[in-house]
Design an enzyme around this catalytic site. Structure first.
Site, PDB file in Angstrom:
ATOM      1  N   GLY A  16       0.828  -1.215   0.000  1.00  0.00           N
ATOM      2  CA  GLY A  16       0.000   0.000   0.000  1.00  0.00           C
ATOM      3  C   GLY A  16       0.855   1.254   0.000  1.00  0.00           C
ATOM      4  O   GLY A  16       1.624   1.492  -0.924  1.00  0.00           O
ATOM      5  N   LYS A  67       2.475 -10.318  -4.000  1.00  0.00           N
ATOM      6  CA  LYS A  67       3.418  -9.302  -3.516  1.00  0.00           C
ATOM      7  C   LYS A  67       4.773  -9.942  -3.217  1.00  0.00           C
ATOM      8  O   LYS A  67       5.822  -9.340  -3.472  1.00  0.00           O
ATOM      9  CB  LYS A  67       2.833  -8.625  -2.284  1.00  0.00           C
ATOM     10  CG  LYS A  67       1.540  -7.861  -2.615  1.00  0.00           C
ATOM     11  CD  LYS A  67       0.742  -7.505  -1.373  1.00  0.00           C
ATOM     12  CE  LYS A  67      -0.516  -6.730  -1.710  1.00  0.00           C
ATOM     13  NZ  LYS A  67      -1.445  -6.582  -0.587  1.00  0.00           N
TER      14      LYS A  67
HETATM   15  N1  HSE Z   1      -6.563  -6.634  -0.379  1.00  0.00           N
HETATM   16  C1  HSE Z   1      -5.270  -6.055  -0.160  1.00  0.00           C
HETATM   17  C2  HSE Z   1      -4.973  -6.088   1.312  1.00  0.00           C
HETATM   18  C3  HSE Z   1      -5.270  -4.639  -0.678  1.00  0.00           C
HETATM   19  O1  HSE Z   1      -5.859  -6.384   2.106  1.00  0.00           O
HETATM   20  O2  HSE Z   1      -3.838  -5.871   1.684  1.00  0.00           O
HETATM   21  C4  HSE Z   1      -3.901  -4.079  -0.843  1.00  0.00           C
HETATM   22  O3  HSE Z   1      -3.138  -4.767  -1.786  1.00  0.00           O
END
Ligand code: HSE
Length: 432
Positions: A135, A206
């Site tokens: 994020g 990720k």
């Molecule tokens: N769904 C993801 C989370 C959003 O909860 O981290 C961010 O990549």
């Protein structure tokens, strides 16, 4: 002298609206800081009538994403529609037109990163992807530029805000998994398909991006060992806590045995560790380099504004690259001397937490320790709960053991009558 860079955004959803809001609010500030003011040139979405709570200047909204890419007045293309379908076409089209791309699309990079970075190389255009991991945490830039002088020894990350939010509330409130997941969805943290979060897929997307950045090879998803959090019970959270641990969904990427370990698993970590203190929707990435030692990056891993912050930082970076030439910078991804061998999960060595539901009768503990001993697994601690029932929980922590040995031992335990439920097992990371 102040100049402008004209930004085209494809995808006016939650993050798109956050980026528009940030550019409108802080565009002048960014211009003062960098000498380049980002201007909202076009925003494309199929739905251009719903109110997103931001006042887009008139004439900017369009339904024509291809027109946006081909508009000669658009300097930078921002892809925020997500998914691996048209998003990929749009990115490749923008790169073919020689335009730099900013994307938050972790699934697309995880699955097609090699193709996208090859296309970027061919057209000498940038692809930046800070918002794809963590994020609002600038961890990609920190790894790429701040740690450029390091061989990366390991990365351990809490990379999914939804899972961390669920596990935190389960631990703090004894909350029910489904109810907390619904709250995470309502808060806008979860993916459209929350299975991507709770089954560990989003974390794996990720993780493979971070592994690729660290080890100079687009690994893709195939070599990752992925487990989600559905099997984490309140009982295990409670026993882990009695032993000084918390259960977190971790991405673990380690240089070991001449290769790279890549795994996503609910894992016990010490409560007293830095990562152990990362609660709620927050994410954190711990990176150990051979020169810097341990470093940690922490912040909001999901949500409109946090993600927008990362997207806007990339917009500024690619704009500066456009103005000055990317030869001034460390490329967003370039293959380099690293590792391409992924250590098979069966060869991973770590510590383990095992919970058994065993009959409370003579000889059962000996049976269990006999099985572990025959598989070369050394016990670090055993706790048996005194409950007035025919069967009792038994919690075992092991010393370092090989995954293949643990799996064989668990299978053997699962076959004996004195163990009345399938054993629960989690890995332990001591983070030392
Ligand atoms: N769904 C993801 C989370 C959003 O909860 O981290 C961010 O990549």
């Amino acid at each position: 002298m102040m100049t402008e860079v004209r930004v085209g955004i494809i995808g006016f959803g939650t993050v798109g609206a956050g980026v528009v809001d940030c550019l409108l609010r802080n565009g002048d500030l960014i211009g003062e800081r960098t000498g380049l003011r980002p201007v909202l040139a076009r925003v494309a979405d199929l739905d251009i009538t719903s109110d997103r709570g931001v006042a887009v200047p008139s004439g900017v909204l369009t339904q024509d994403a291809v027109g946006l890419i081909e508009d000669p007045s658009v300097d930078v293309v921002v892809e925020l529609i997500g998914g691996t379908g048209v998003a990929k076409d749009f990115i490749l089209r923008a790169l073919a037109a020689g335009k730099p791309v900013v994307t938050a699309n972790k699934a697309l990079l995880a699955m097609h990163g090699e193709e996208i970075f090859s296309a970027a190389e061919r057209s000498s255009a940038d692809v930046y992807y800070e918002a794809s991991v963590g994020g609002g945490i600038p961890c990609i830039k920190a790894m790429r530029e701040g740690l450029v002088g390091n061989r990366i020894r390991e990365i351990v990350g809490i990379l999914n805000g939804t899972c961390n939010y669920i596990l935190t509330r389960m631990e703090r409130e004894g909350a029910d998994f489904e109810a907390v997941l619904a709250a995470a969805q309502a808060a806008g943290y979860a993916e459209a398909d929350p299975g991507l979060d709770v089954d560990g897929i989003d974390t794996a997307h990720k993780a493979t991006i971070l592994a690729s950045l660290a080890y100079g090879e687009w690994f893709g998803m195939e070599p990752l060992h992925i487990e989600g959090i559905r099997r984490v019970s309140l009982q295990d959270i409670h026993y882990a806590s009695e032993l000084g641990y918390r259960i977190k969904l971790l991405a673990v990427i380690k240089e070991r045995d001449g290769g790279v370990q890549m795994r996503v698993q609910p894992t016990l970590i010490p409560m007293s560790s830095l990562l152990g203190h990362v609660g709620g929707v927050f994410n954190a990435v711990w990176v150990r380099g051979d020169t810097a030692g341990g470093t940690m990056y922490y912040g909001r891993g999901a949500g409109r504004d946090a993600t927008a912050s990362a997207v806007v930082a990339d917009i500024v970076d690619v704009s500066l690259n456009l103005k000055f030439g990317s030869h001034r910078r460390v490329a967003a991804f370039r293959p380099h001397q690293g590792y391409d061998r992924v250590v098979p999960m069966s060869d991973v060595r770590t510590r383990y937490y095992i919970r058994l539901q065993a009959l409370d009768q003579p000889g059962v503990m000996a049976l269990v320790s006999g099985i572990l001993g025959r598989h070369g697994i050394s016990i670090a601690s055993v706790t048996q709960k005194e409950v007035n029932q025919p069967s009792v929980p038994m919690v075992i922590l092991t010393h370092q053991a090989r995954e293949a040995a643990i799996q064989s031992a668990l299978q053997e335990m699962g076959r004996i009558d004195e163990i009345v439920e399938p054993p629960a097992m989690f890995r332990i990371e001591d983070l030392d």
